[in-house]
Write a protein that holds these residues in place. Structure first.
Motif, PDB file in Angstrom:
ATOM      1  N   ALA A 101      14.965  -5.760  -3.082  1.00  0.00           N
ATOM      2  CA  ALA A 101      13.552  -6.038  -2.821  1.00  0.00           C
ATOM      3  C   ALA A 101      13.369  -6.351  -1.344  1.00  0.00           C
ATOM      4  N   MET A 102      12.491  -5.614  -0.687  1.00  0.00           N
ATOM      5  CA  MET A 102      12.194  -5.852   0.716  1.00  0.00           C
ATOM      6  C   MET A 102      11.295  -7.091   0.854  1.00  0.00           C
ATOM      7  N   GLU A 130      -1.319  -2.702 -11.890  1.00  0.00           N
ATOM      8  CA  GLU A 130      -2.648  -2.216 -11.561  1.00  0.00           C
ATOM      9  C   GLU A 130      -2.982  -2.466 -10.088  1.00  0.00           C
ATOM     10  N   MET A 131      -2.318  -3.462  -9.477  1.00  0.00           N
ATOM     11  CA  MET A 131      -2.566  -3.780  -8.063  1.00  0.00           C
ATOM     12  C   MET A 131      -1.741  -2.914  -7.127  1.00  0.00           C
ATOM     13  N   TYR A 132      -0.479  -2.675  -7.473  1.00  0.00           N
ATOM     14  CA  TYR A 132       0.452  -2.036  -6.547  1.00  0.00           C
ATOM     15  C   TYR A 132       1.243  -0.925  -7.240  1.00  0.00           C
ATOM     16  N   ASP A 133       1.742  -0.013  -6.404  1.00  0.00           N
ATOM     17  CA  ASP A 133       2.754   0.959  -6.811  1.00  0.00           C
ATOM     18  C   ASP A 133       4.077   0.552  -6.192  1.00  0.00           C
ATOM     19  N   LEU A 134       5.162   0.751  -6.922  1.00  0.00           N
ATOM     20  CA  LEU A 134       6.493   0.453  -6.409  1.00  0.00           C
ATOM     21  C   LEU A 134       7.047   1.705  -5.748  1.00  0.00           C
ATOM     22  N   THR A 135       7.447   1.587  -4.499  1.00  0.00           N
ATOM     23  CA  THR A 135       7.905   2.763  -3.757  1.00  0.00           C
ATOM     24  C   THR A 135       9.125   2.404  -2.930  1.00  0.00           C
ATOM     25  N   THR A 136       9.778   3.433  -2.400  1.00  0.00           N
ATOM     26  CA  THR A 136      10.943   3.238  -1.538  1.00  0.00           C
ATOM     27  C   THR A 136      10.931   4.295  -0.453  1.00  0.00           C
ATOM     28  N   PHE A 137      11.424   3.940   0.729  1.00  0.00           N
ATOM     29  CA  PHE A 137      11.517   4.873   1.848  1.00  0.00           C
ATOM     30  C   PHE A 137      12.969   5.216   2.159  1.00  0.00           C
ATOM     31  N   GLY A 138      13.837   5.064   1.189  1.00  0.00           N
ATOM     32  CA  GLY A 138      15.234   5.420   1.391  1.00  0.00           C
ATOM     33  C   GLY A 138      16.152   4.253   1.134  1.00  0.00           C
ATOM     34  N   SER A 139      17.433   4.556   0.886  1.00  0.00           N
ATOM     35  CA  SER A 139      18.481   3.559   0.650  1.00  0.00           C
ATOM     36  C   SER A 139      18.202   2.697  -0.575  1.00  0.00           C
ATOM     37  N   HIS A 140      17.287   3.149  -1.442  1.00  0.00           N
ATOM     38  CA  HIS A 140      16.993   2.445  -2.692  1.00  0.00           C
ATOM     39  C   HIS A 140      16.585   0.993  -2.451  1.00  0.00           C
ATOM     40  N   ARG A 141      15.844   0.750  -1.364  1.00  0.00           N
ATOM     41  CA  ARG A 141      15.214  -0.543  -1.134  1.00  0.00           C
ATOM     42  C   ARG A 141      13.723  -0.376  -1.395  1.00  0.00           C
ATOM     43  N   ARG A 146      -0.087  -0.477  -1.793  1.00  0.00           N
ATOM     44  CA  ARG A 146      -1.403  -0.673  -2.399  1.00  0.00           C
ATOM     45  C   ARG A 146      -1.928   0.648  -2.969  1.00  0.00           C
ATOM     46  N   LYS A 147      -2.797   0.530  -3.954  1.00  0.00           N
ATOM     47  CA  LYS A 147      -3.391   1.712  -4.570  1.00  0.00           C
ATOM     48  C   LYS A 147      -4.258   2.453  -3.546  1.00  0.00           C
ATOM     49  N   ALA A 148      -4.281   3.758  -3.666  1.00  0.00           N
ATOM     50  CA  ALA A 148      -5.030   4.589  -2.710  1.00  0.00           C
ATOM     51  C   ALA A 148      -6.510   4.219  -2.745  1.00  0.00           C
ATOM     52  N   GLY A 149      -7.080   4.022  -1.558  1.00  0.00           N
ATOM     53  CA  GLY A 149      -8.501   3.732  -1.443  1.00  0.00           C
ATOM     54  C   GLY A 149      -8.891   2.296  -1.718  1.00  0.00           C
ATOM     55  N   GLU A 150      -7.911   1.411  -1.938  1.00  0.00           N
ATOM     56  CA  GLU A 150      -8.211   0.019  -2.230  1.00  0.00           C
ATOM     57  C   GLU A 150      -7.653  -0.876  -1.133  1.00  0.00           C
ATOM     58  N   GLU A 151      -8.226  -2.088  -1.011  1.00  0.00           N
ATOM     59  CA  GLU A 151      -7.739  -3.051  -0.041  1.00  0.00           C
ATOM     60  C   GLU A 151      -6.465  -3.716  -0.560  1.00  0.00           C
ATOM     61  N   HIS A 152      -5.782  -4.415   0.356  1.00  0.00           N
ATOM     62  CA  HIS A 152      -4.577  -5.136  -0.045  1.00  0.00           C
ATOM     63  C   HIS A 152      -4.964  -6.263  -0.997  1.00  0.00           C
ATOM     64  N   PRO A 153      -4.387  -6.300  -2.194  1.00  0.00           N
ATOM     65  CA  PRO A 153      -4.687  -7.428  -3.096  1.00  0.00           C
ATOM     66  C   PRO A 153      -4.259  -8.768  -2.497  1.00  0.00           C
ATOM     67  N   VAL A 154      -3.082  -8.792  -1.864  1.00  0.00           N
ATOM     68  CA  VAL A 154      -2.582 -10.002  -1.201  1.00  0.00           C
ATOM     69  C   VAL A 154      -2.534  -9.713   0.300  1.00  0.00           C
ATOM     70  N   ALA A 187      20.042  -0.406  -8.743  1.00  0.00           N
ATOM     71  CA  ALA A 187      19.270   0.549  -9.548  1.00  0.00           C
ATOM     72  C   ALA A 187      18.943   1.765  -8.681  1.00  0.00           C
ATOM     73  N   THR A 188      19.378   2.927  -9.139  1.00  0.00           N
ATOM     74  CA  THR A 188      19.103   4.170  -8.409  1.00  0.00           C
ATOM     75  C   THR A 188      18.315   5.163  -9.256  1.00  0.00           C
ATOM     76  N   HIS A 189      17.898   4.744 -10.448  1.00  0.00           N
ATOM     77  CA  HIS A 189      17.143   5.629 -11.334  1.00  0.00           C
ATOM     78  C   HIS A 189      15.655   5.529 -11.035  1.00  0.00           C
ATOM     79  N   ALA A 190      14.905   6.456 -11.590  1.00  0.00           N
ATOM     80  CA  ALA A 190      13.446   6.429 -11.436  1.00  0.00           C
ATOM     81  C   ALA A 190      12.874   5.258 -12.239  1.00  0.00           C
ATOM     82  N   ILE A 191      11.963   4.519 -11.631  1.00  0.00           N
ATOM     83  CA  ILE A 191      11.364   3.347 -12.258  1.00  0.00           C
ATOM     84  C   ILE A 191       9.941   3.696 -12.683  1.00  0.00           C
TER      85      ILE A 191
END
Length: 452
Positions: A101-102, A130-141, A146-154, A187-191
Motif C-alpha cells: 500500500a502506497m 464507490e469512492m475510489y478505484d484501486l490501481t497500480t503504476f507498476g511493481s504491484h504497489r 478517484r472516480k472519473a469526473g468526481e472530486e477527491h473524497p478525502v 498479491a500479484t493477481h487481478a483485484i
C-alpha cells in the motif's frame, strides 16, 4: 528495543528473508530505516513485539515464514498495531500486503477511520469502492484513484513523500496478533470488487459522508514530527481528537523554544534583595516602553504564525495541484502507451490478413490452372474417342453414313467459334464413294487384265 539478536530471545535461526523478484535491487529501493528509527516507532506495537535488526541490503518484497514487512508511513501519521477494523477489512478484501500500500492509501484509510469514530458514519468496503478505484503504476504497489469526473473524497492525501518506499522494517510474526495469518507473499493477481453492492443503508452513509464539511474530509496528521512518531498521538483514539495539521504551527509549538536571554533568578525569602541599579531621569520612560513591547510580543507572534500558516497552506494547495496534474499526465501517458500497443497489434493483424489474401490468390490461380488443364485433357480424350468411333463406323461396309448429321455438326461448331468462318469439312460420303469406285475400278482392271 527488542531485536532478533537480543539476549532475551533464543538465537534459533528461522527461515531467512528471500526476495520475490518483484522489486529490482537498486540504491533507490534498499531499506534506509535504521535501528534507532525502529526504536522510535516501538511504542506503536505491543510490548513483546520482536523487530528484525536493520539491514542496508533488504528490499521491501523480501518474504519469510518468520518475518513480515511493515511500512513506516502508517505509524508516522498516527496508526498503531493492531490496525482498526475498517483498515483491516480493506486489506482482507484486497489480499494485498501492508507493504504494497502506497502512502496515499494509508492517508485515506486513516481519515476515514477518524470520520467513522468522530462523526458516527458507518462506512464499509462498498462505500470505499464507490469512492475510489484501486490501481497500480507498476511493481504491484497500489494506490487509490478517484472516480472519473468526481472530486477527491478525502482532501490533501496526494503528498510527495521522499524515500517512502525505502522506509520499512520487519517484525517477527509470532510476536504480534494474527501475525501468522498475514500474507506470506505479495498479491500479484487481478483485484476485483465488482461483487460489492451498495445497500440502502450504505447509500445513506455515503450521502452523509459527502455532505461533510471539506475540512472534516481533509487528511490531518496528529504526530509531532513528520519524520518521527510521537508516543502521545500514536493511537487512533487520540488521532480523532486533534484537528491541528502537522504542516501548521500553533502557539504551543513555541513553548519548547529556548530563549537566548539569561533568566533572572527567582526571589526567595532567604536570598538578599539585589541592589537597585542607578537610573537616570529617563528610567521611567524606558520601563514603560519595555512594558508596552512585552505586551505587544504575543500579538506579533500570533500574527506571524497566522501569516506563516496561511502561506504554508497556499504552498500545500499548490503542491497538491501539481501532484494532481502529474498524476493526470501519467494517466495520459499510460493511455497513449496502450493506444500505441493497440495500433501495433492492428498493424500486425493487417499484415497477417494481407499475407493470407495473397496466399489465397496464389492458391486460386493454381486451382484455376489445374481445372483448365483437366478440362483440356478431358476434351481431348472425348474428341479422340469420337474420332475412333467414327473411324470404326466408317470401316464398317454395312454402316449407314447417312445417320451422320454433318450439317448439324457444322452449325454447332460455328456457334462454338462465335460464328467465325469454319473450314470446309470433306464429306465422308464422297471419300467413301471414291474409295468404292476405286475398288471397283481396281476390280475391273483386274478383270480386264485377267481377260487379256
Amino acid at each position: 528495543m527488542l531485536l532478533w539478536n537480543s539476549p532475551s530471545k533464543d538465537p534459533k535461526k528461522n527461515n531467512p528473508l528471500k526476495g520475490q523478484g518483484i522489486i529490482k535491487d537498486s540504491p533507490t529501493e534498499r531499506c534506509c530505516f535504521t535501528d534507532p528509527q525502529i526504536d522510535n516507532i516501538r511504542h506503536c506495537f505491543p510490548g513483546n513485539t520482536l523487530f528484525k535488526p536493520f539491514s542496508p541490503t533488504a528490499l521491501s518484497d523480501y518474504i519469510s515464514e518468520t518475518w513480515v514487512a511493515f511500512p513506516v508511513t502508517p505509524f508516522m501519521i498516527g496508526y498503531s498495531y493492531p490496525f482498526p477494523q475498517f483498515t483491516e477489512s480493506f486489506f482482507s478484501l484486497t489480499g494485498i500486503c501492508y507493504i504494497q500500500a502506497m502512502p496515499m492509501i494509508w492517508r485515506v484509510l486513516y481519515t476515514l477511520e477518524r470520520i467513522i469514530e468522530q462523526e458516527g458514519i458507518d462506512l464499509g468496503m462498498a462505500e470505499l469502492a464507490e469512492m475510489y478505484d484501486l490501481t497500480t503504476f507498476g511493481s504491484h504497489r497500489y494506490l487509490f484513484k478517484r472516480k472519473a469526473g468526481e472530486e477527491h473524497p478525502v482532501l490533501k492525501v496526494t503528498k510527495n513523500d521522499m524515500n517512502w518506499n525505502r522506509r520499512f522494517f520487519f517484525v517477527r510474526r509470532d510476536t504480534i496478533l494474527d501475525g501468522k495469518d498475514l500474507p506470506k507473499e505479495w498479491a500479484t493477481h487481478a483485484i476485483s470488487v465488482s461483487h460489492l453492492k451498495l445497500t440502502p443503508a450504505a447509500k445513506e452513509s455515503l450521502l452523509a459522508f459527502r455532505k461533510l464539511d471539506p475540512e472534516i474530509r481533509t487528511f490531518q496528521v496528529t504526530t509531532q514530527d513528520s519524520q518521527e512518531v510521537s508516543s502521545a498521538s500514536a493511537t487512533m483514539s487520540s488521532a480523532g481528537k486533534s484537528s491541528k495539521s502537522a504542516s501548521k504551527f500553533g502557539i504551543d509549538d513555541l513553548a519548547n523554544v529556548k530563549s537566548s536571554r539569561k533568566k533572572t533568578p527567582a526571589a526567595s525569602p532567604t536570598a538578599s534583595a539585589p541592589k537597585a541599579p542607578i537610573r537616570g531621569k529617563g528610567g521611567k520612560k524606558r520601563k514603560a516602553s519595555e512594558a508596552e513591547d512585552l505586551q505587544g510580543l504575543p500579538l506579533f507572534r500570533q500574527q506571524f504564525l497566522d501569516y506563516f500558516n496561511k502561506k504554508f497552506a497556499e504552498i500545500e494547495t499548490y503542491v497538491g495541484h501539481v501532484e494532481d496534474q502529474d498524476r493526470q499526465i501519467t494517466d495520459l501517458q499510460h493511455v497513449a502507451a496502450l493506444k500505441d500497443l493497440k495500433i501495433a497489434d492492428l498493424e500486425k493483424e493487417l499484415q497477417a490478413t494481407k499475407g493470407e489474401a495473397a496466399k489465397m490468390l496464389i492458391n486460386f490461380d493454381y486451382e484455376k490452372q489445374e481445372i483448365t488443364q483437366d478440362a483440356k485433357v478431358s476434351a481431348a480424350i472425348a474428341m479422340y474417342r469420337i474420332q475412333l468411333q467414327m473411324a470404326t463406323e466408317a470401316q464398317d461396309p454395312s454402316f449407314d453414313k447417312s445417320t451422320w448429321d454433318v450439317e448439324g455438326w457444322k452449325a454447332r461448331l460455328a456457334e462454338l467459334e462465335d460464328d467465325e468462318e469454319t473450314e470446309e469439312i470433306p464429306r465422308l460420303e464422297g471419300g467413301g464413294t471414291g474409295k468404292d469406285h476405286g475398288g471397283e475400278a481396281s476390280g475391273a482392271g483386274g478383270d480386264g487384265v485377267a481377260k487379256d
